[in-house]
Design an enzyme around this catalytic site. Structure first.
Site, PDB file in Angstrom:
ATOM      1  N   ARG A  85      -4.001  -7.370 -19.807  1.00 17.83           N
ATOM      2  CA  ARG A  85      -4.005  -6.010 -19.941  1.00 17.83           C
ATOM      3  C   ARG A  85      -4.278  -5.472 -18.654  1.00 17.83           C
ATOM      4  O   ARG A  85      -5.417  -5.693 -17.970  1.00 17.83           O
ATOM      5  CB  ARG A  85      -4.863  -5.604 -20.897  1.00 17.83           C
ATOM      6  N   ALA A 116     -12.134   1.761 -25.882  1.00 19.27           N
ATOM      7  CA  ALA A 116     -11.831   3.299 -25.975  1.00 19.27           C
ATOM      8  C   ALA A 116     -12.606   3.843 -27.254  1.00 19.27           C
ATOM      9  O   ALA A 116     -12.680   5.254 -27.291  1.00 19.27           O
ATOM     10  CB  ALA A 116     -10.410   3.430 -26.510  1.00 19.27           C
ATOM     11  N   PRO A 174     -12.381  -3.064 -28.797  1.00 21.38           N
ATOM     12  CA  PRO A 174     -11.035  -2.975 -28.895  1.00 21.38           C
ATOM     13  C   PRO A 174     -10.240  -3.388 -27.590  1.00 21.38           C
ATOM     14  O   PRO A 174     -10.612  -2.479 -26.652  1.00 21.38           O
ATOM     15  CB  PRO A 174     -10.403  -1.718 -29.352  1.00 21.38           C
ATOM     16  N   ASN A 175      -9.529  -4.162 -27.781  1.00 20.89           N
ATOM     17  CA  ASN A 175      -8.284  -4.570 -26.473  1.00 20.89           C
ATOM     18  C   ASN A 175      -9.072  -5.310 -25.460  1.00 20.89           C
ATOM     19  O   ASN A 175      -8.520  -5.794 -24.417  1.00 20.89           O
ATOM     20  CB  ASN A 175      -7.824  -3.173 -25.858  1.00 20.89           C
ATOM     21  N   HIS A 184     -18.621  -0.093 -18.829  1.00 25.64           N
ATOM     22  CA  HIS A 184     -17.148  -0.059 -18.623  1.00 25.64           C
ATOM     23  C   HIS A 184     -16.678  -0.892 -17.434  1.00 25.64           C
ATOM     24  O   HIS A 184     -17.338  -0.623 -16.335  1.00 25.64           O
ATOM     25  CB  HIS A 184     -16.717   1.394 -18.465  1.00 25.64           C
ATOM     26  N   TYR A 200      -8.325  -4.082 -14.669  1.00 26.63           N
ATOM     27  CA  TYR A 200      -9.494  -4.788 -15.321  1.00 26.63           C
ATOM     28  C   TYR A 200      -9.536  -6.259 -14.865  1.00 26.63           C
ATOM     29  O   TYR A 200     -10.477  -6.815 -15.136  1.00 26.63           O
ATOM     30  CB  TYR A 200      -9.243  -4.861 -16.714  1.00 26.63           C
ATOM     31  N   ARG A 250     -10.558   8.396 -13.884  1.00 24.57           N
ATOM     32  CA  ARG A 250      -9.302   7.884 -14.555  1.00 24.57           C
ATOM     33  C   ARG A 250      -8.890   9.180 -15.193  1.00 24.57           C
ATOM     34  O   ARG A 250      -9.215  10.422 -14.826  1.00 24.57           O
ATOM     35  CB  ARG A 250      -9.499   6.835 -15.288  1.00 24.57           C
ATOM     36  N   GLU A 255     -24.567   0.501 -21.985  1.00 23.40           N
ATOM     37  CA  GLU A 255     -23.160   0.787 -22.107  1.00 23.40           C
ATOM     38  C   GLU A 255     -22.354   0.293 -20.900  1.00 23.40           C
ATOM     39  O   GLU A 255     -22.772   0.886 -19.929  1.00 23.40           O
ATOM     40  CB  GLU A 255     -22.523   2.210 -22.375  1.00 23.40           C
ATOM     41  N   ASN A 280     -19.485  -2.657 -24.531  1.00 24.44           N
ATOM     42  CA  ASN A 280     -18.326  -2.229 -23.903  1.00 24.44           C
ATOM     43  C   ASN A 280     -17.539  -1.937 -25.244  1.00 24.44           C
ATOM     44  O   ASN A 280     -16.817  -2.842 -25.526  1.00 24.44           O
ATOM     45  CB  ASN A 280     -17.579  -3.043 -22.790  1.00 24.44           C
TER      46      ASN A 280
END
Ligand code: DQA
Length: 386
Positions: A18, A77, A10-11, A100, A23, A107, A98, A74
């Site tokens: 974004r 969320a 997502p996103n 990120h 990012y 964060r 995985e 990735n």
């Protein structure tokens, strides 16, 4: 040809739009094109897929079974909440990394937990888009020559990967200490290419993880770990402890020189007498001098953070151990003067020192197993351990 599936959740379709401050400005298309090129360089192929829908991601994971050799994911969320994705990844039993893009451990606290972490082979975070490249490399080298991972302590970061050459031992061994200014996003996968290359040259590799800044590391914990990891070699009868090299890249170059000089140290802070003394120390684009590093603010305050308000006993140079220093003249992270100055001082102090300089090479060339610079270094390691 190995095939990997790169999944984005997502996103991540909004990459470039974004939060570019977090990012970056590259788009998802850019990222996917990079992934294809990175895979091609490894002689592999990738397919990419992005969805904002948890079910679609699960379907893609199911369909990957028996089609792909591994997955880079990735999950955005969903990484922090989706037990369904974790179950899917576990069910297909493929090697998974995985990724990120951001440093999720620095964060909001809810981002620091991943429910996928227990079922993946590695979690790579905080390295920007390059994290996908490292993920593909991890999968590639794990398939090319699977390591055996051993704990040398009780902390999750007190582990190292052993890769043995084929044939009976006892084998010479090279300890590998990765760089990354001791910061936690940078892990031992940085050295996987060298680890595999050394094993194929007949030198076992012991690729060490250690506690890092942001995850319990810094002085003295990181040094305690390096000492324990080197001494842990005594646990393997298949290794020849008379033929040990310690090689480190960047901040790990400092750790390698420190490890080689341990027999000269007053060990108050880091415990016991060394059980293994290397025959060769190798500093690859190494941070050879912490004082100069502090004065020049190398790595944006990394050394000051590493020292944690204290200092490290530095009895070197000399280490009393044969030393090889390799550096690229185009290194903008750790200037080549670190190696040149160290070589001068170490020779003056009586060490046998060899320097390999490369006009074209940058900082990361030294941990790229395909460069001529690394090949020269590897040949020297093989010869020194013969
Ligand atoms: C992310 C981090 C997640 O916490 C976030 O929800 C994302 C992107 C990253 O790549 O840094 O969507 O996975």
């Amino acid at each position: 040809m190995r095939r990997y599936l790169v999944l984005n959740g997502p996103n991540l379709d909004l990459l470039g739009v974004r939060r570019p401050d977090i990012y970056g400005t590259a788009t998802l298309d850019d990222l996917e094109a990079h992934c294809r090129a990175w895979a091609r360089n490894l002689g592999a192929e990738v397919r990419t897929f992005q969805s904002n829908d948890e079910g679609a991601l699960i379907d893609a994971i199911h369909q990957a079974r028996e089609v792909f050799d591994g997955i880079v994911i990735n999950a955005g969320a969903l990484s922090h909440t989706s037990y369904a994705l974790a179950d899917a990844l576990e069910a297909v039993a493929l090697p998974v990394v995985e990724v990120h893009i951001s440093n999720v451990r620095a964060r909001e606290t809810w981002r620091a937990t991943s429910v996928l972490a227990p079922v993946v082979a590695r979690t790579i975070y905080g390295r920007g888009l390059e994290g996908y490249r490292w993920a593909l490399r991890f999968l590639h080298f794990a398939a090319a020559r699977p390591p055996d991972t051993f704990a040398y302590g009780t902390h999750p970061d007190q582990v190292a990967d052993l890769r043995l050459p084929y044939g009976p031992g006892p084998h010479p061994v090279c300890v590998l200490l990765h760089g990354g200014f001791w910061r936690d996003p940078w892990q031992r996968d940085l050295m996987d290419g060298l680890a595999v290359d050394l094993a194929s040259r007949g030198v076992a590799s012991w690729n060490v993880e250690y506690r890092r800044l942001g995850a319990g590391g810094g002085r003295p914990a990181t040094l305690v770990d390096v000492a324990a990891a080197v001494d842990a070699l005594t646990g393997f009868g298949v290794l020849d402890l008379e033929r040990v090299a310690v090689a480190g890249h960047s901040a790990g170059g400092f750790l390698a020189l420190w490890a080689a000089s341990r027999h000269r140290l007053d060990l108050g802070e880091v415990g016991s007498e060394p059980e293994v003394t290397p025959r060769l120390a190798v500093s690859l684009a190494g941070v050879t001098d912490l004082d100069t590093a502090v004065d020049t603010d190398l790595g944006n305050g990394a050394v000051t953070a590493f020292l944690r308000g204290g200092s490290v006993a530095m009895p070197f140079p000399p280490t009393g151990v044969k030393t090889l220093l390799a550096h690229g003249e185009r290194d903008s992270d750790v200037p080549a003067t670190f190696s040149l100055e160290y070589a001068r001082a170490a020779r003056a102090a009586g060490d046998a020192v060899e320097v390999i300089m490369d006009r074209e090479a940058g900082h990361m060339s030294l941990i790229d197993e395909s460069t001529s610079l690394w090949h020269q270094v590897a040949e020297d390691i093989v010869e020194a351990l013969a």
